[in-house]
Enzyme design. Sequence first.
Site, short mmCIF file in Angstrom:
data_model
loop_
_atom_site.label_atom_id
_atom_site.label_comp_id
_atom_site.label_asym_id
_atom_site.label_seq_id
_atom_site.Cartn_x
_atom_site.Cartn_y
_atom_site.Cartn_z
N GLY A 223 -12.32 5.51 -6.13
CA GLY A 223 -13.12 6.52 -5.45
C GLY A 223 -13.40 6.15 -4.00
N GLU B 122 15.53 1.47 3.67
CA GLU B 122 16.77 1.18 2.92
C GLU B 122 17.35 2.45 2.29
OE1 GLU B 122 16.32 -3.45 1.91
OE2 GLU B 122 17.87 -2.31 0.93
N GLY B 123 17.34 3.52 3.04
CA GLY B 123 17.82 4.81 2.55
C GLY B 123 16.67 5.57 1.95
N ILE C 31 14.04 -2.15 13.30
CA ILE C 31 14.70 -3.23 12.58
C ILE C 31 13.66 -4.24 12.09
CG2 ILE C 31 16.45 -5.06 12.70
CD1 ILE C 31 17.42 -2.00 12.89
N GLY D 176 20.01 7.65 10.99
CA GLY D 176 19.31 6.98 9.90
C GLY D 176 20.00 7.39 8.63
N ARG E 8 19.06 -2.83 -2.93
CA ARG E 8 18.17 -1.74 -3.35
C ARG E 8 17.35 -2.06 -4.60
NH1 ARG E 8 22.04 3.02 -1.09
NH2 ARG E 8 21.02 3.09 0.94
#
Lengths: 389, 263
Positions: free
Chosen positions: A339, A363-364, A156, A130, A242
């Site tokens: 709450g 994604e990292g 995936i 990973g 990203r």
Amino acid sequence: MDYFLTEEQKMIQELTEQIAREKIRPIRAELDESEQFPWEIMRTLAQADLFGLCIPEQYGGMGGGVFENCLAVEKLGEACIGIATSFAASGLGAYPILLFGSEEMKQKYLPQIASGKKLAAFGLTEPGAGSDVSGIRTVAVRDGDSYVLNGSKQWITNGGESEIYSVLAITDRAKGPRGASFFVVEKGDPGFSFGKKEKKLGIRASATRELIFQDCRIPADRLIAREGMGFIIAMKTFDKSRPGIGALGVGLAQGALDIAVEYARKRVQFEKPIISFQAIQHKLADMAIKTEAARAFIYSIARYIDSDPREVSKVAAMAKVFAGDVAMEVTTSAVQVLGGYGYMKDYPVEKMMRDAKILQIYEGTNEIQRNIIGQELNKEYGRMKESFF
Amino acid sequence: MHIVVCIKQVPDTKNVRIDPDTHTLVRQGVESIINPFDMFAVEGALKIKDQNGARVTVVTMGPPQAAEALRETLGLGADDAVLLSDRAFAGSDTWATSTTLSAAIRKMGDVDVIICGKQAVDGDTAQVGPEMAALLDVPYATFVKKIDTEDSGFLKVVRQTDEGTEVWKLQLPALLTVIKELGEPRVPSLRHKMRAKKAEIPVWGIAELGLDPSSTGLSGSFTQVVRVFSPQRRSNRIQLEGSIENQAEELFQYLKKARVPGL
């Protein structure tokens, strides 16, 4: 805030906001509970031309960039990042083809992805790989006019639902990081199958499955670019994708803030709406500050990336890590503002808090993002001649 | 196939208020939307376009702002739009409206199917569709929930009535008024929205339509609103108490006394 958007960018916001409000919000709790893949929403997004947002016009897309994608996923993410992730994952799967594919490959796949007729997916993570991508075990061996793939990919997004998969496999183990390559694998290719659908903490409307390759034979022209380009393709893909994860975080934080403020204005304790108490006001203020800061940050980075500068890995990682952390914090605060009610499934904030966690992982991981930023800082300052002391 | 959809702008039903003095709808400051039933009409037309290919033109009669409603339908995928706007159209009742809309359809000439919503949610008359059919002398079907265009030259439609469903075959050109069951309106598409933004919407007035001023607007209207009033609230409420059985018995006797048929 006015971010000086063009007419077209405003239209993207308007359209995705309408879809979020009319189509996603009413069903998000149900899909979270049932873990049903949101096919109906995917068809709506397809019909709205949104799958083609970042694909050039000559391949049937709208010719937008990273910024346009951010605007769209932000609005969808305000309602449900599970559904927005299913949408965004198709773009992630398309990027290796879009950025590095041959003309024939682009002609073949991009129009199908742009029209939303077929979803794409991105296959990198494995059980043993990973954060440490060098642990990849899936191999692709050239055999005449074919490659034969063996191995498996784990977690995936859109696995099993998509038709088109961009998959990373080792073509020459001796070359280390330069021995990996990207391939397009299609659903239905011989030897390509799917594992069980994972059960998740959050983004439960999205589908997460294992991809299994057992002597999976694909034509040799499914290789993206050249052998050995795999890691570069992965990194360049993440540079584009990203900021989109950051935008999901901005949307999610905004969605949680909206509910928290509305609730705090109505909820009466000690004979006053709780928004009149500073403890709540300050919490809401911090939530608003961070959400807006994340938005401004994501927008500038996305616009910068679209100007096509040479090196963007650092800012792309910053966008992802900052907005992901903000989303986690803001959704957690939203639950606190509501709450006991916030902890119950009757209100959407508990789902938002569960959903937010993935933004710091996929994604990292945010730790890996910080590694990237740290390494880039080291490189940048290493190149500098002057001293700041 | 050329399909014309007739739409109307109405006050957003979520924010309707009645002026307590004049008893009319407060239209000022209230956002206008496309009559929800007309959205089903647009969707019906676009479905036919998706399946068999068709040209869809949307038309409305209204003030210049009504162009925005037309633009919205272009964003959904309609090909063309025409705005019928003229001071001479002001104050139209359903007959004058139908007269004006049919004149526009005659002017277009090549229309195969006209689709309207079953009624507008402000006036609720459900008259304009059938009146247009009469004026244009074409067959029509109301409360349509399904449209089949397989037979060339004909439409096969399913009507929803209080008694059940009916399947009708109509020779083209024909007019339909449609209901919700035809299908949820789609969301706009980015491409269509961008095109709609720039689209030039032609405006046809009384001269373009070749109408006599006496047949349009207030002077062409047979209906005159003499007085509008809110009906008095009737409040003879009774509350039933005691065990469920007793309440049921009491209700039964009450209904029996009220001569409800069958009791």
